[in-house]
Structure formats: structure tokens, C-alpha cells
Design a protein around this motif. Structure first.
Motif, PDB file in Angstrom:
ATOM      1  N   LEU A   1     -27.558  -8.152  23.604  1.00 22.17           N
ATOM      2  CA  LEU A   1     -27.676  -6.870  23.257  1.00 22.17           C
ATOM      3  C   LEU A   1     -26.697  -6.442  22.462  1.00 22.17           C
ATOM      4  N   THR A   2     -27.670  -5.480  21.614  1.00 26.66           N
ATOM      5  CA  THR A   2     -26.913  -4.480  20.299  1.00 26.66           C
ATOM      6  C   THR A   2     -26.765  -3.528  20.217  1.00 26.66           C
ATOM      7  N   VAL A   3     -24.491  -3.143  20.604  1.00 25.56           N
ATOM      8  CA  VAL A   3     -24.640  -1.572  20.535  1.00 25.56           C
ATOM      9  C   VAL A   3     -24.744  -1.029  19.319  1.00 25.56           C
ATOM     10  N   ARG A   4     -25.197   0.414  19.230  1.00 24.55           N
ATOM     11  CA  ARG A   4     -24.808   1.147  18.232  1.00 24.55           C
ATOM     12  C   ARG A   4     -24.017   1.622  17.571  1.00 24.55           C
ATOM     13  N   GLN A   5     -23.570   1.640  16.738  1.00 26.59           N
ATOM     14  CA  GLN A   5     -21.808   2.168  16.425  1.00 26.59           C
ATOM     15  C   GLN A   5     -22.255   3.877  16.280  1.00 26.59           C
ATOM     16  N   ASP A   6     -22.729   4.595  17.112  1.00 26.93           N
ATOM     17  CA  ASP A   6     -21.919   6.218  16.703  1.00 26.93           C
ATOM     18  C   ASP A   6     -20.682   6.341  17.170  1.00 26.93           C
ATOM     19  N   GLY A   7     -20.094   6.623  17.326  1.00 28.73           N
ATOM     20  CA  GLY A   7     -18.881   6.740  18.047  1.00 28.73           C
ATOM     21  C   GLY A   7     -18.528   6.590  19.646  1.00 28.73           C
ATOM     22  N   ASN A   8     -19.633   5.633  20.377  1.00 24.63           N
ATOM     23  CA  ASN A   8     -19.611   5.106  21.693  1.00 24.63           C
ATOM     24  C   ASN A   8     -19.814   3.412  21.380  1.00 24.63           C
TER      25      ASN A   8
END
Length: 267
Positions: free
Chosen positions: A212-219
């Protein structure tokens, strides 16, 4: 019960009522040539007294030991899918151990590696959830192949025994623990022209690897839950999950299968 498995460690939350009940169990164990130890490292049988939550804590706090047996004892009206014995029926447990009326059951674990650095084990599940009032975006890979892009509240990755816990509450499937696999279930997924997910739980073979790669969008500070504990880890980029080679060995009564306990608990 093997003569080599005679050292008992009891894991429980101390209350006056439970202490009174356990004192007679301690004495009964000593009378039958078992030794009650204060250090879990010296035990070869670890007994969790309470319910499933206590059992999960006992396994985690004692380090998911591979060289001992875990035993679950229900206390009061606690749920007990991991617990074959009842605290008000001491004789049944002692007799079962003495007369070989028990079997060893092996429950699979999953391993979760965060940012390719820290690895944690779980007996029930690992969950990745948003900490903000905002959806989290996660790219889902199966064996390095991009499968879907998830947007929603989070994902739950459950073992077969964990399939009856958090996973079941969001309509995931109940899975036989003899199947070496793990299950992925969605928490409030958002599906539109930009984000599209399978929309249902799916089960992976124990030979698969989930990333699972978490998008680095502030969350990018989700809560990582391991069984009934939350881990606060900042700047999570990726979470890799696979079935562990280790198992948890538990004691079961011969006439009390996993599906007996599922029926007793839910039907």
C-alpha cells in the motif's frame, strides 16, 4: 500434556473478583504439578484470562512466542473465539491437559513492514485509516502489480481468525483458519470517474505480497492499527503486508472446532 510444558504464566487485568477466582486455579495447577511463574519468559504455557482482547494483548506483550503454547480462558460474558475454557470450570481445563483431551491449533500471522524499516506482527488484523476528516488515497499493489487506487477512510487486512473481528463488521468474509491467506476490506471507499476500486473484500494467497503506497497529499499520517493497538508513525510512505512464516500455537479442546466457536458466538 508433555512433562516439559509445566510452567504457566497468567496474563490478565487484576481485579478483586478475578484475583479471587484465579487463586483457586493457581492452587489447582500446583496440585497437579504445574508451576505458576511471574516472568513470561520462563513460561512454556501462557494463559490469557479475559476474552479475545486480552488474548490478543497476551500474544503481543509476550512477543508472539514460537516456543510456547497460548491458552485462552473466558472470564464472565467476554467474547471468546480464542478461548476454549471458562474460568468457572477449572476441572475441565486441568483434566483436559492431564488426559490429552486437547489439540494444538496453529493460527497464521501477518507481517507488516512500514517504510521498509520496521516490521510488526498481527494475529487479527492490520488497519490503515485516515486520522483527518478527509479521505486517504492509497495505491494498492499485488506482487508489485498496480491493482487499484483506493480513496476512502482506510483499509483492513485481516488474517483468517481476524476475519470474524473488525473485518466482519464491514461485511468481510469469515475465513477458515486452515487456509493460508489474508483478506483486504475497504472502509467507506469513494468510487467515481477518477478513483475506482473493486468495491468488495478480496482474499490473497499466503504466497502473495500486498503493498500500500500512501499518496503524500497532506494526509500522510494515517493510523496504523495492529490488532487492538494503534501505532503513531509519522510520514508513512508505504506499507507492505505478507503472511508470516510464524504461527501462534494455541490449545483447543478436541470437541470444540473453530466453526463450533463461530456458531456459538454469532448464531
Amino acid at each position: 500434556m508433555s512433562d516439559q510444558r509445566r510452567n504457566l504464566y497468567f496474563f490478565y487485568q487484576q481485579t478483586e473478583e478475578l484475583n479471587d477466582k484465579l487463586e483457586s486455579l493457581f492452587q489447582l495447577a500446583r496440585d497437579n504439578d504445574f508451576q505458576v511463574v511471574e516472568d513470561s519468559n520462563k513460561a512454556n504455557i501462557i494463559i490469557a484470562v479475559g476474552g479475545d482482547g486480552t488474548f490478543l494483548q497476551a500474544v503481543r506483550k509476550t512477543g508472539f512466542r514460537q516456543d510456547c503454547l497460548y491458552v485462552g480462558i473466558r472470564a464472565g460474558n467476554e467474547a471468546g473465539l480464542y478461548c476454549d475454557f471458562d474460568i468457572d470450570n477449572h476441572d475441565e481445563m486441568i483434566d483436559a491437559m492431564k488426559n490429552s483431551e486437547i489439540e494444538v491449533r496453529r493460527f497464521p500471522l501477518i507481517e507488516t513492514t512500514i517504510n521498509n524499516e520496521s516490521t510488526f506482527s498481527s494475529l487479527n488484523e492490520c488497519s490503515v485509516r485516515s486520522t483527518l476528516i478527509k479521505s486517504i488515497v492509497v495505491d494498492v499493489y499485488i506482487d508489485d502489480l498496480h491493482f487499484e487506487t483506493f480513496r476512502g477512510d482506510g483499509l483492513i487486512i485481516a488474517t483468517p481468525t481476524g476475519s470474524t473481528a473488525y473485518n466482519k463488521s464491514i461485511n468481510g468474509a469469515v475465513v477458515d483458519p486452515k487456509l493460508p491467506c489474508f483478506q483486504i476490506s475497504e472502509l467507506a471507499s469513494l468510487n467515481n470517474n477518477r478513483y475506482r476500486t473493486l468495491g468488495s473484500s478480496f482474499i490473497l494467497s499466503g504466497e502473495r505480497t500486498l503493498k500500500l503506497t500512501v499518496r503524500q497529499d497532506g494526509n500522510d499520517h494515517p493510523i496504523i492499527g495492529m490488532d487492538n493497538e494503534a501505532f503513531s508513525i509519522r510520514n508513512i510512505h508505504d506499507v507492505t503486508i505478507k503472511l508470516s512464516e510464524n504461527v501462534i500455537k494455541t490449545v483447543k479442546l478436541k470437541n470444540n472446532t473453530y466453526w463450533d466457536r463461530v456458531k456459538r458466538t454469532f448464531l
